[in-house]
Design a protein around this motif. Structure first.
Motif, PDB file in Angstrom:
ATOM      1  N   ASN A 119     -13.152  -3.467   4.907  1.00 39.20           N
ATOM      2  CA  ASN A 119     -14.067  -3.451   3.760  1.00 39.20           C
ATOM      3  C   ASN A 119     -13.928  -4.660   2.832  1.00 39.20           C
ATOM      4  O   ASN A 119     -14.181  -4.576   1.640  1.00 39.20           O
ATOM      5  CB  ASN A 119     -13.972  -2.114   2.999  1.00 39.20           C
ATOM      6  N   ILE A 145     -15.235   1.405   6.343  1.00 42.74           N
ATOM      7  CA  ILE A 145     -14.308   1.786   5.278  1.00 42.74           C
ATOM      8  C   ILE A 145     -12.938   1.128   5.490  1.00 42.74           C
ATOM      9  O   ILE A 145     -12.214   0.886   4.525  1.00 42.74           O
ATOM     10  CB  ILE A 145     -14.213   3.327   5.144  1.00 42.74           C
ATOM     11  N   GLY A 194      -9.031  -4.754  -4.800  1.00 42.41           N
ATOM     12  CA  GLY A 194      -8.895  -5.109  -6.214  1.00 42.41           C
ATOM     13  C   GLY A 194      -8.053  -4.071  -6.922  1.00 42.41           C
ATOM     14  O   GLY A 194      -8.218  -2.870  -6.667  1.00 42.41           O
ATOM     15  N   HIS A 233      -0.266   4.844  -0.670  1.00 43.82           N
ATOM     16  CA  HIS A 233      -1.073   5.561   0.326  1.00 43.82           C
ATOM     17  C   HIS A 233      -0.248   6.018   1.529  1.00 43.82           C
ATOM     18  O   HIS A 233      -0.804   6.444   2.533  1.00 43.82           O
ATOM     19  CB  HIS A 233      -2.213   4.669   0.829  1.00 43.82           C
ATOM     20  N   VAL A 259     -12.554  -6.588   0.742  1.00 45.68           N
ATOM     21  CA  VAL A 259     -11.773  -6.953  -0.448  1.00 45.68           C
ATOM     22  C   VAL A 259     -10.912  -5.797  -0.962  1.00 45.68           C
ATOM     23  O   VAL A 259     -11.229  -4.633  -0.730  1.00 45.68           O
ATOM     24  CB  VAL A 259     -12.685  -7.427  -1.614  1.00 45.68           C
ATOM     25  N   THR A 297     -15.601   1.853  -1.970  1.00 52.37           N
ATOM     26  CA  THR A 297     -14.668   1.672  -0.848  1.00 52.37           C
ATOM     27  C   THR A 297     -15.392   1.683   0.505  1.00 52.37           C
ATOM     28  O   THR A 297     -15.116   0.848   1.368  1.00 52.37           O
ATOM     29  CB  THR A 297     -13.620   2.814  -0.864  1.00 52.37           C
ATOM     30  N   ARG A 329     -13.813  -4.661  -9.837  1.00 53.11           N
ATOM     31  CA  ARG A 329     -14.135  -3.431  -9.076  1.00 53.11           C
ATOM     32  C   ARG A 329     -15.659  -3.258  -8.974  1.00 53.11           C
ATOM     33  O   ARG A 329     -16.172  -2.818  -7.950  1.00 53.11           O
ATOM     34  CB  ARG A 329     -13.516  -2.203  -9.748  1.00 53.11           C
ATOM     35  N   LEU A 346      -4.628   1.331   7.994  1.00 51.99           N
ATOM     36  CA  LEU A 346      -4.774   0.379   6.888  1.00 51.99           C
ATOM     37  C   LEU A 346      -3.781  -0.768   7.039  1.00 51.99           C
ATOM     38  O   LEU A 346      -4.146  -1.949   6.935  1.00 51.99           O
ATOM     39  CB  LEU A 346      -4.558   1.118   5.557  1.00 51.99           C
ATOM     40  N   ARG A 357     -18.854  -5.563  -0.982  1.00 50.75           N
ATOM     41  CA  ARG A 357     -18.700  -4.693   0.191  1.00 50.75           C
ATOM     42  C   ARG A 357     -20.048  -4.393   0.841  1.00 50.75           C
ATOM     43  O   ARG A 357     -20.147  -4.337   2.071  1.00 50.75           O
ATOM     44  CB  ARG A 357     -17.952  -3.420  -0.196  1.00 50.75           C
ATOM     45  N   MET A 415     -16.942  -5.583  -6.356  1.00 56.70           N
ATOM     46  CA  MET A 415     -16.544  -5.141  -5.013  1.00 56.70           C
ATOM     47  C   MET A 415     -17.462  -4.059  -4.466  1.00 56.70           C
ATOM     48  O   MET A 415     -17.799  -4.069  -3.283  1.00 56.70           O
ATOM     49  CB  MET A 415     -15.113  -4.579  -5.050  1.00 56.70           C
ATOM     50  N   TYR A 445       0.814  -1.207   0.000  1.00 58.30           N
ATOM     51  CA  TYR A 445       0.000   0.000   0.000  1.00 58.30           C
ATOM     52  C   TYR A 445       0.857   1.272   0.000  1.00 58.30           C
ATOM     53  O   TYR A 445       0.404   2.332   0.464  1.00 58.30           O
ATOM     54  CB  TYR A 445      -0.957  -0.009   1.189  1.00 58.30           C
TER      55      TYR A 445
HETATM   56  P1  RTP Z   1      -8.452  -1.176  -2.240  1.00 58.34           P
HETATM   57  O1  RTP Z   1      -7.216  -0.454  -2.730  1.00 58.34           O
HETATM   58  O2  RTP Z   1      -8.234  -1.831  -0.889  1.00 58.34           O
HETATM   59  O3  RTP Z   1      -9.011  -2.103  -3.267  1.00 58.34           O
HETATM   60  O4  RTP Z   1      -9.609  -0.112  -1.972  1.00 58.34           O
HETATM   61  P2  RTP Z   1     -10.042   1.096  -2.883  1.00 58.34           P
HETATM   62  O5  RTP Z   1      -9.257   1.118  -4.158  1.00 58.34           O
HETATM   63  O6  RTP Z   1     -11.532   1.048  -2.991  1.00 58.34           O
HETATM   64  O7  RTP Z   1      -9.657   2.330  -1.968  1.00 58.34           O
HETATM   65  P3  RTP Z   1      -8.269   3.139  -1.884  1.00 58.34           P
HETATM   66  O8  RTP Z   1      -8.580   4.578  -2.061  1.00 58.34           O
HETATM   67  O9  RTP Z   1      -7.225   2.514  -2.762  1.00 58.34           O
HETATM   68  O10 RTP Z   1      -7.857   2.924  -0.358  1.00 58.34           O
HETATM   69  C1  RTP Z   1      -7.231   1.734   0.079  1.00 58.34           C
HETATM   70  C2  RTP Z   1      -7.869   1.265   1.367  1.00 58.34           C
HETATM   71  O11 RTP Z   1      -7.588   2.197   2.399  1.00 58.34           O
HETATM   72  C3  RTP Z   1      -8.684   2.272   3.278  1.00 58.34           C
HETATM   73  N1  RTP Z   1      -9.188   3.627   3.321  1.00 58.34           N
HETATM   74  N2  RTP Z   1      -9.542   4.188   4.429  1.00 58.34           N
HETATM   75  N3  RTP Z   1     -10.482   6.025   6.330  1.00 58.34           N
HETATM   76  C4  RTP Z   1     -10.429   6.391   5.059  1.00 58.34           C
HETATM   77  O12 RTP Z   1     -10.786   7.463   4.654  1.00 58.34           O
HETATM   78  C5  RTP Z   1      -9.955   5.412   4.107  1.00 58.34           C
HETATM   79  N4  RTP Z   1      -9.866   5.602   2.812  1.00 58.34           N
HETATM   80  C6  RTP Z   1      -9.372   4.461   2.325  1.00 58.34           C
HETATM   81  C7  RTP Z   1      -9.764   1.366   2.775  1.00 58.34           C
HETATM   82  O13 RTP Z   1      -9.699   0.130   3.477  1.00 58.34           O
HETATM   83  C8  RTP Z   1      -9.394   1.172   1.329  1.00 58.34           C
HETATM   84  O14 RTP Z   1      -9.873  -0.054   0.853  1.00 58.34           O
END
Ligand code: RTP
Ligand code: MG
Length: 141
Positions: free
Chosen positions: A114, A111, A118, A54, A116, A93, A87, A63, A104, A90, A51
């Motif tokens: 969650n 959040i 992808g 992020h 999964v 988010t 996606r 996370l 989800r 899923m 990750y």
């Molecule tokens: P993922 O990467 O896990 O498939 O999820 P995603 O694309 O839908 O969301 P992303 O923006 O890439 O964020 C990765 C993971 O970080 C956590 N998250 N927490 N508290 C918050 O505001 C927040 N925003 C994101 C989530 O678990 C997300 O799946």
């Protein structure tokens, strides 16, 4: 239509809920093939590397802690438009915003927990597939 491969992770919350089979069923019903899989308990270092995009975000620490809180099931899915299709399966988010019938909406609690992960684009799919399955081609043969 393009046959793609994408990386999927069933996160610790969904593994703990014992719904790996139910989630796999959704992939299969959507025409996605599981072409690689492994169950792992990620280290802090591995989760942080995975990750890394992020790293500067406020939720990064939570996370990583969440992703290492228990085993995860990691798989490569293959099929027509696999990246977008996964996606769509899923959902959003934040499970509160996820459409009815998505993974989800049905299995995620928050959040953070969650259910999964992808890959979100061909470039990230390539990086993520080789991160967990070194030497595996991201392009279907
Ligand atoms: P993922 O990467 O896990 O498939 O999820 P995603 O694309 O839908 O969301 P992303 O923006 O890439 O964020 C990765 C993971 O970080 C956590 N998250 N927490 N508290 C918050 O505001 C927040 N925003 C994101 C989530 O678990 C997300 O799946
Ligand atoms: Mg993401």
């Amino acid at each position: 239509m393009a046959i793609e491969r994408t990386l999927s992770i069933i996160k610790p919350d969904a593994v703990a809920k014992n719904v790996i089979g139910k989630i796999y069923q959704r992939f299969e019903d959507a025409g996605l093939k599981i072409v690689a899989s492994k169950m792992v308990h990620l280290s802090e270092r591995e989760a942080g590397q995975f990750y890394a995009v992020h790293k500067e975000r406020p939720f990064f620490k939570d996370l990583v802690s969440f992703m290492i809180s228990g085993p995860v099931m990691i798989q490569v899915l293959e099929g027509e438009n696999a990246i977008t299709k996964n996606r769509d399966l899923m959902g959003a988010t934040d499970p509160k915003k996820a459409a009815a019938g998505t993974i989800r909406a049905d299995f995620a609690d928050s959040i953070d927990a969650n259910a999964v992960h992808g890959s979100d684009a061909p470039e990230t799919a390539a990086v993520e597939v080789s991160f967990f399955f070194p030497g595996m081609n991201v392009y279907a043969r």
